[in-house]
Design a protein around this motif. Structure first.
Motif, PDB file in Angstrom:
ATOM      1  N   ARG A  21       0.833  -1.202   0.000  1.00 56.56           N
ATOM      2  CA  ARG A  21       0.000   0.000   0.000  1.00 56.56           C
ATOM      3  C   ARG A  21       0.865   1.248   0.000  1.00 56.56           C
ATOM      4  O   ARG A  21       1.837   1.342   0.730  1.00 56.56           O
ATOM      5  N   SER A  22       0.514   2.191  -0.839  1.00 56.97           N
ATOM      6  CA  SER A  22       1.077   3.540  -0.809  1.00 56.97           C
ATOM      7  C   SER A  22       0.070   4.433  -1.519  1.00 56.97           C
ATOM      8  O   SER A  22      -0.754   3.951  -2.302  1.00 56.97           O
ATOM      9  N   ARG A  23       0.125   5.711  -1.232  1.00 58.37           N
ATOM     10  CA  ARG A  23      -0.828   6.629  -1.879  1.00 58.37           C
ATOM     11  C   ARG A  23      -0.646   6.642  -3.386  1.00 58.37           C
ATOM     12  O   ARG A  23      -1.620   6.643  -4.131  1.00 58.37           O
ATOM     13  N   THR A  24       0.595   6.650  -3.823  1.00 53.94           N
ATOM     14  CA  THR A  24       0.865   6.666  -5.267  1.00 53.94           C
ATOM     15  C   THR A  24       0.295   5.424  -5.940  1.00 53.94           C
ATOM     16  O   THR A  24      -0.345   5.508  -6.983  1.00 53.94           O
ATOM     17  N   ARG A  25       0.505   4.277  -5.311  1.00 50.29           N
ATOM     18  CA  ARG A  25      -0.007   3.024  -5.872  1.00 50.29           C
ATOM     19  C   ARG A  25      -1.534   3.018  -5.867  1.00 50.29           C
ATOM     20  O   ARG A  25      -2.158   2.597  -6.830  1.00 50.29           O
ATOM     21  N   ASP A  26      -2.126   3.511  -4.792  1.00 50.99           N
ATOM     22  CA  ASP A  26      -3.584   3.544  -4.720  1.00 50.99           C
ATOM     23  C   ASP A  26      -4.176   4.444  -5.800  1.00 50.99           C
ATOM     24  O   ASP A  26      -5.171   4.098  -6.437  1.00 50.99           O
TER      25      ASP A  26
END
Length: 197
Positions: A21-26
Motif C-alpha cells: 500500500r502507498s498513496r501513489t499506488r492507490d
C-alpha cells in the motif's frame, strides 16, 4: 533473556493489497480501474428495442471492485463517472457528457457506485477467493446495478415497469451470468497465483 519474535506479515485483505500500500499506488490503481471500465465500455452490442446496449462495463466493475476493495473500487467508478460526465469518450460507443448520465443509460452508470463498494466490501471478507463464493457475489453485484438502472430507465424513457424490465433487464440476464462466471474464475485464479488464497 527474551528474544524478539518477528510479527507475521499482515495478510492482504483484497488482491491489490498483495502489491503493498502507498498513496501513489492507490491513485494508480484507481485511475487504472476507471480506464479499464472505459475500455470495456467500448465493447458494445446494441439490443433491438432497447436504448441500453450490452457492454463490458459491468465485468470491469466486478473485477476492479473485488480486486481493489470498497474504497478504491468505489473511487475508480466515481472517477469513471466524472471523466465521462465532463465529456471524455468513456461511456459506451465512445460517448460522454452529462446528457448520458441524465439519459436512459445513466442509472446503470450511477449503479456502478454502490455495486463497486459492496462487491469490494464482500471481497475484503474473502468472498472472491473461491468460485462457489465469488459467483453469487458477482451476480448480486450486477443485480445492484440493475436495481438502480432499470427504474432510472423507466423514468427517463417514460416506460412502465414491465416495459423497463423487458428493455433494461431481461436481455442482459445471460450476459450477466457469463460475466459473473468469467470474474468468478479470474479472481480466485489470481489469488491462487499469489499463493495467498
Amino acid at each position: 533473556m527474551t528474544t524478539a519474535v518477528p510479527l507475521p506479515a499482515q495478510r492482504p485483505l483484497v488482491l491489490a493489497d498483495v502489491l503493498g500500500r502507498s498513496r501513489t499506488r492507490d491513485v494508480a490503481l484507481v485511475v487504472t480501474a476507471a480506464l479499464f471500465t472505459a475500455a470495456l465500455a467500448q465493447i458494445a452490442i446494441p439490443v433491438p428495442g432497447s436504448p441500453v446496449p450490452i457492454t463490458g462495463q459491468t465485468l470491469a466493475v466486478v473485477l476492479t471492485a473485488a480486486a481493489l476493495g470498497p474504497h478504491r473500487g468505489l473511487a475508480g467508478q466515481a472517477l469513471y463517472l466524472v471523466l465521462g460526465a465532463i465529456g471524455l469518450p468513456f461511456y459506451s460507443e465512445a460517448s460522454g457528457g452529462f446528457e448520458v448520465i441524465s439519459g436512459a443509460t445513466g442509472g446503470y452508470i450511477v449503479g456502478f457506485l454502490p455495486a463497486a463498494y459492496l462487491i469490494g466490501l464482500a471481497a475484503k471478507h474473502q468472498l472472491d477467493r473461491a468460485l462457489w463464493k465469488a459467483l453469487p457475489l458477482f451476480v448480486a453485484g450486477q443485480a445492484i446495478i440493475f436495481a438502480v438502472g432499470v427504474p432510472w430507465l423507466a423514468v427517463t424513457a417514460h416506460l412502465d415497469a414491465g416495459q423497463a424490465i423487458a428493455a433494461g433487464f431481461t436481455p442482459f440476464i445471460v450476459g450477466g451470468l457469463i460475466k459473473a462466471a468469467v470474474a468468478g474464475a479470474v479472481l480466485p485464479g489470481l489469488w491462487k497465483l499469489t499463493g495467498r488464497s
